[in-house]
Design a protein around this motif. Structure first.
Motif, PDB file in Angstrom:
ATOM      1  N   ALA A 183      -0.182 -53.268 -45.613  1.00  0.00           N
ATOM      2  CA  ALA A 183       0.675 -54.004 -44.068  1.00  0.00           C
ATOM      3  C   ALA A 183      -0.733 -54.911 -43.718  1.00  0.00           C
ATOM      4  CB  ALA A 183       1.551 -52.801 -43.835  1.00  0.00           C
ATOM      5  N   TRP A 184      -1.911 -53.899 -43.233  1.00  0.00           N
ATOM      6  CA  TRP A 184      -2.239 -54.873 -43.034  1.00  0.00           C
ATOM      7  C   TRP A 184      -2.918 -56.702 -42.913  1.00  0.00           C
ATOM      8  CZ3 TRP A 184      -7.488 -56.899 -43.867  1.00  0.00           C
ATOM      9  CH2 TRP A 184      -8.318 -57.337 -42.626  1.00  0.00           C
ATOM     10  N   LEU A 185      -3.015 -56.483 -44.218  1.00  0.00           N
ATOM     11  CA  LEU A 185      -3.515 -57.568 -44.829  1.00  0.00           C
ATOM     12  C   LEU A 185      -2.421 -58.821 -44.648  1.00  0.00           C
ATOM     13  CD1 LEU A 185      -4.954 -56.005 -48.138  1.00  0.00           C
ATOM     14  CD2 LEU A 185      -6.415 -58.046 -46.890  1.00  0.00           C
ATOM     15  N   PHE A 186      -1.094 -57.958 -44.953  1.00  0.00           N
ATOM     16  CA  PHE A 186       0.156 -59.353 -44.654  1.00  0.00           C
ATOM     17  C   PHE A 186       0.367 -59.674 -43.364  1.00  0.00           C
ATOM     18  CE2 PHE A 186       2.441 -57.559 -49.012  1.00  0.00           C
ATOM     19  CZ  PHE A 186       3.161 -59.025 -49.098  1.00  0.00           C
ATOM     20  N   HIS A 187      -0.431 -58.410 -42.431  1.00  0.00           N
ATOM     21  CA  HIS A 187      -0.167 -59.029 -40.969  1.00  0.00           C
ATOM     22  C   HIS A 187      -1.595 -60.189 -40.803  1.00  0.00           C
ATOM     23  CE1 HIS A 187       0.338 -58.773 -36.416  1.00  0.00           C
ATOM     24  NE2 HIS A 187      -1.024 -58.463 -36.562  1.00  0.00           N
ATOM     25  N   ARG A 188      -2.152 -59.400 -41.178  1.00  0.00           N
ATOM     26  CA  ARG A 188      -3.711 -60.570 -41.015  1.00  0.00           C
ATOM     27  C   ARG A 188      -3.345 -62.178 -41.337  1.00  0.00           C
ATOM     28  NH1 ARG A 188      -7.006 -63.560 -39.950  1.00  0.00           N
ATOM     29  NH2 ARG A 188      -8.597 -63.186 -39.299  1.00  0.00           N
ATOM     30  N   PHE A 189      -3.722 -61.942 -42.911  1.00  0.00           N
ATOM     31  CA  PHE A 189      -3.451 -63.231 -43.636  1.00  0.00           C
ATOM     32  C   PHE A 189      -1.949 -64.088 -43.696  1.00  0.00           C
ATOM     33  CE2 PHE A 189      -6.453 -60.923 -45.204  1.00  0.00           C
ATOM     34  CZ  PHE A 189      -7.684 -61.818 -45.207  1.00  0.00           C
ATOM     35  N   LEU A 190      -0.709 -63.350 -43.291  1.00  0.00           N
ATOM     36  CA  LEU A 190       0.671 -64.437 -43.118  1.00  0.00           C
ATOM     37  C   LEU A 190       1.132 -63.938 -41.789  1.00  0.00           C
ATOM     38  CD1 LEU A 190       2.562 -65.739 -44.974  1.00  0.00           C
ATOM     39  CD2 LEU A 190       4.166 -63.571 -45.097  1.00  0.00           C
ATOM     40  N   THR A 191       1.187 -62.754 -41.038  1.00  0.00           N
ATOM     41  CA  THR A 191       2.107 -62.166 -39.846  1.00  0.00           C
ATOM     42  C   THR A 191       0.967 -63.284 -38.866  1.00  0.00           C
ATOM     43  OG1 THR A 191       3.439 -60.761 -40.880  1.00  0.00           O
ATOM     44  CG2 THR A 191       3.797 -60.494 -38.413  1.00  0.00           C
ATOM     45  N   ARG A 192       0.180 -62.708 -38.490  1.00  0.00           N
ATOM     46  CA  ARG A 192      -0.286 -63.665 -37.893  1.00  0.00           C
ATOM     47  C   ARG A 192      -0.388 -65.125 -37.902  1.00  0.00           C
ATOM     48  NH1 ARG A 192      -6.023 -60.906 -36.274  1.00  0.00           N
ATOM     49  NH2 ARG A 192      -6.274 -62.581 -34.742  1.00  0.00           N
TER      50      ARG A 192
END
Length: 683
Positions: A183-192
């Motif tokens: 989830a952090w990877l998704f947030h860091r590299f996609l969602t943000r």
């Protein structure tokens, strides 16, 4: 902003975390279930092996007790076996199945539970092992009996239950940890990056969209997100181009590319704000005079060329730093900063001198201009009002043939308002039939009525309004064409009645340039004559020198077409300003009318009247003098060969009823008023 885009239950990040954690927990649970099943099976096998080893160690003692038939020794052995955790019952039997000794645990643990763990309870219920007893303990030895031991699974499996719980916790923790990391990877590299792009899109200025292009991290430049950002940037640049084009369309004149009225008012507002005390700015409205007439004659395309050329010349003529805009179809604005009334007047004079000349597009027509001037702060500090006052001042400039420029005067607005009211009333008068014709007779040298001039009058609110009060406004508004058609119709109707009663005279009708510029005018004249059964030579059309001066193409063709049908052409007000011998040579004119301004000075000043009479005689034209008010004027004109005389000395303009009663009844006989010997104006 972080709170706005944080872990809200509708945010993309929250939904991603929730989905990933649920998926991780589901995978962890499945992995744990598989591990539990495998662990339980392995545990059962291990227990069985341990129990078998236990019974093997007690085998020799049990065989010995069984061979001796010693139940006490057997009971002691069984008690020792019962001390083993999980054993609930032990028994030694002979080959016949008769028990030598039986021992049970102090408490019945056969029904004890594993603590409610269904899977363990289901797989590990109490079991019994029947271990064969052989003599000597070797394989193939004769069997002497059996050792039967009952085991309870709960005691031994408690330890393994703890292992299962620890394994479950570890599996779920690992699943949650992996889920949180994903989830952090998704947030860091996609969602943000998506949120950053969203914020950049929110920051795009609608007035300048291509000034705020989107940026993405370097690792996304070649990804789908980078491609999406590049596509958005391309759309923003296209939107910026369209926005600039739209802004240009809304602030620029399409034909000349000059600032339009809205942008001119905006610029003037800025100029007013910059004006220093004691020094203001001048707003000049440059009006292209008679442009509507040119459009009717030469067409829209040629007029557009004239406007375009005028815009170019205006840009060349204005001083450095002056602002030029187009604020109307035939009107430009020039704004000069840091100037006063004297400098503004000099600039206006220079503009008039430089701009008033023929253009290639005008086909020989004179594209004249007039300039209206308004000053700030003297005439106001409102930009739109100043521009309106400058335009209003052009009305006074048009009435100054020599100067052609004029400062705004207070009270002009009231005059303009009055003109607007009068124009509205003219429209109503045309529909309500408030116009009527008066006729002023024309006499021969012998005093015989030989013609009449039809003069339109407007009976407004019970009073007659003279043409000088409304004809200029009718020409400006275009109403002169329908009014002229009314005059032609009524004049022909009067001619028909007079001729029916034997008065064979000619009636002259004034024709405006707008009427003559109409391609259908010749046809309407001919149709009106035929409908009233009037010979063409009974009608005379009067045109002004101004009409001849404005054009040399289609106008000449229409005049020739009228004259070829037998209609007489008279040149009215001859010698008042535009006269030229070349006009008389090129245009088919039958009658010259001496203007009243020259007749007034007879007999003290006869230079111009005598020249006109001589010219008419040499060219074979008829000469008519109008505005005769004294006997000496009459006598001089008769003595010098004037063919027709008209003026208040003989008769004022009168209604058709009065004209008919006075002249048709006598069949064109000599009018006694014509021979009066005193300076008495006709009453």
């Amino acid at each position: 902003m972080r709170r706005k885009w944080g872990f809200r239950n509708r945010s993309m990040t929250f939904r991603q975390v929730r989905l990933i954690l649920v998926a991780a927990l589901a995978v962890g649970c499945i992995a744990f279930a598989i591990q539990a099943i495998l662990l339980v099976g392995t545990t059962r096998e291990a227990l069985y092996e341990r129990e078998s080893q236990l019974l093997g160690m007690a085998e020799d003692a049990a065989v010995e007790a069984l061979l001796r038939g010693d139940p006490v020794q057997a009971q002691v052995l069984l008690r020792d076996i019962l001390r083993t955790p999980g054993v609930v019952r032990a028994e030694i039997r002979d080959l016949n199945g008769v028990a030598l000794a039986i021992e049970r645990a102090p408490f019945d643990t056969a029904r004890s539970s594993t603590g409610g763990l269904w899977l363990i309870d289901h797989l590990f219920t109490a079991n019994s092992i029947d271990h064969p007893l052989t003599f000597g303990g070797a394989a193939g030895s004769p069997r002497v009996g059996s050792l039967v031991v009952d085991f309870a699974a709960a005691h031994d499996l408690g330890f393994y239950r703890k292992i299962l719980v620890i394994n479950l916790a570890a599996t779920l923790a690992a699943a949650l940890l992996v889920g949180a990391m994903v989830a952090w990877l998704f947030h860091r590299f996609l969602t943000r990056p998506i949120l950053a792009i969203t914020r950049q899109v929110d920051a795009v200025d609608a007035e300048d969209p291509n000034g705020h292009l989107l940026s993405v991290p370097a690792w996304h430049r070649d990804s789908e997100l980078g491609a999406a950002a590049q596509r958005i940037n391309a759309l923003l640049m296209q939107l910026g181009v369209a926005q600039n084009a739209l802004r240009r369309m809304s602030t620029r004149d399409a034909a000349t590319n000059l600032p339009n009225r809205a942008l001119t008012v905006e610029h003037l507002g800025s100029v007013i704000g910059r004006c220093q005390a004691g020094r203001g700015a001048a707003v000049m409205a440059v009006l292209m005079d008679r442009l509507d007439e040119f459009r009717d004659v030469v067409g829209h395309d040629r007029v557009d060329e004239m406007v375009l050329e005028m815009a170019g010349r205006l840009l060349e003529c204005v001083e450095a730093g002056a602002y030029v805009g187009r604020i109307g179809f035939d009107c430009f604005a020039v704004i000069i900063e840091d100037t006063g009334a004297t400098e503004a007047a000099e600039s206006a004079k220079r503009l008039v001198d430089d701009l008033v000349r023929e253009t290639p597009a005008s086909e020989g027509m004179l594209a004249s201009v007039c300039v209206g001037i308004a000053l700030t702060p003297g005439d106001g500090i409102d930009a739109a009002e100043l521009l309106r006052k400058a335009v209003a001042a052009t009305a006074g400039a048009r009435r100054r043939p020599q100067g052609r420029w004029n400062f705004f005067e207070h009270g002009v607005s009231e005059i303009a308002h009055h003109r607007l009211q009068l124009e509205t009333q003219l429209h109503h008068a045309l529909d309500a039939g408030e116009f009527e014709l008066n006729f002023q007779p024309q006499f021969s040298a012998q005093g015989v009525v030989i013609g009449a001039e039809a003069l339109v009058r407007w009976r407004h609110e019970g009073e007659l309004v003279l043409p000088s009060a409304f004809i200029p406004l009718a020409e400006d508004s275009g109403l002169v064409v329908p009014i002229g058609d009314f005059v032609l119709e009524e004049a022909c109707r009067a001619l028909a009645q007079l001729r029916f009663f034997g008065l064979m005279i000619k009636i002259a009708v004034n024709i405006s340039p707008q009427q003559l510029a109409d391609p259908g005018f010749v046809g309407r004249v001919v149709e009106t004559l035929e409908r009233h059964k009037i010979p063409p030579n009974a009608l005379e059309l009067e045109i002004t020198e101004y009409t001849l001066a404005m054009e040399r193409g289609s106008l000449l063709e229409r005049i020739r077409a009228l004259r070829s049908r037998g209609i007489s052409i008279a040149l009215d007000d001859f010698g008042t300003g535009y006269s030229s011998l070349s006009y008389l040579r090129r245009f088919p004119v039958d009658v010259l009318k001496i203007d009243r301004s020259f007749v007034t000075d007879i007999p003290s000043d006869i230079a111009v009247p005598s020249t006109i009479l001589t010219l008419a005689e040499k060219l074979g034209m008829t000469c008519v003098a109008e505005g005769i008010e004294t006997v000496p004027q009459r006598d001089w004109l008769i003595a010098n060969g004037c063919h027709a005389l008209q003026g208040f000395l003989f008769a004022r303009p009168m209604s058709f009823t009065e004209f008919f009663a006075r002249y048709a009844a006598i069949g064109g006989a000599v009018d006694l008023r014509f021979h009066r010997e005193r300076h008495v104006i006709d009453r």
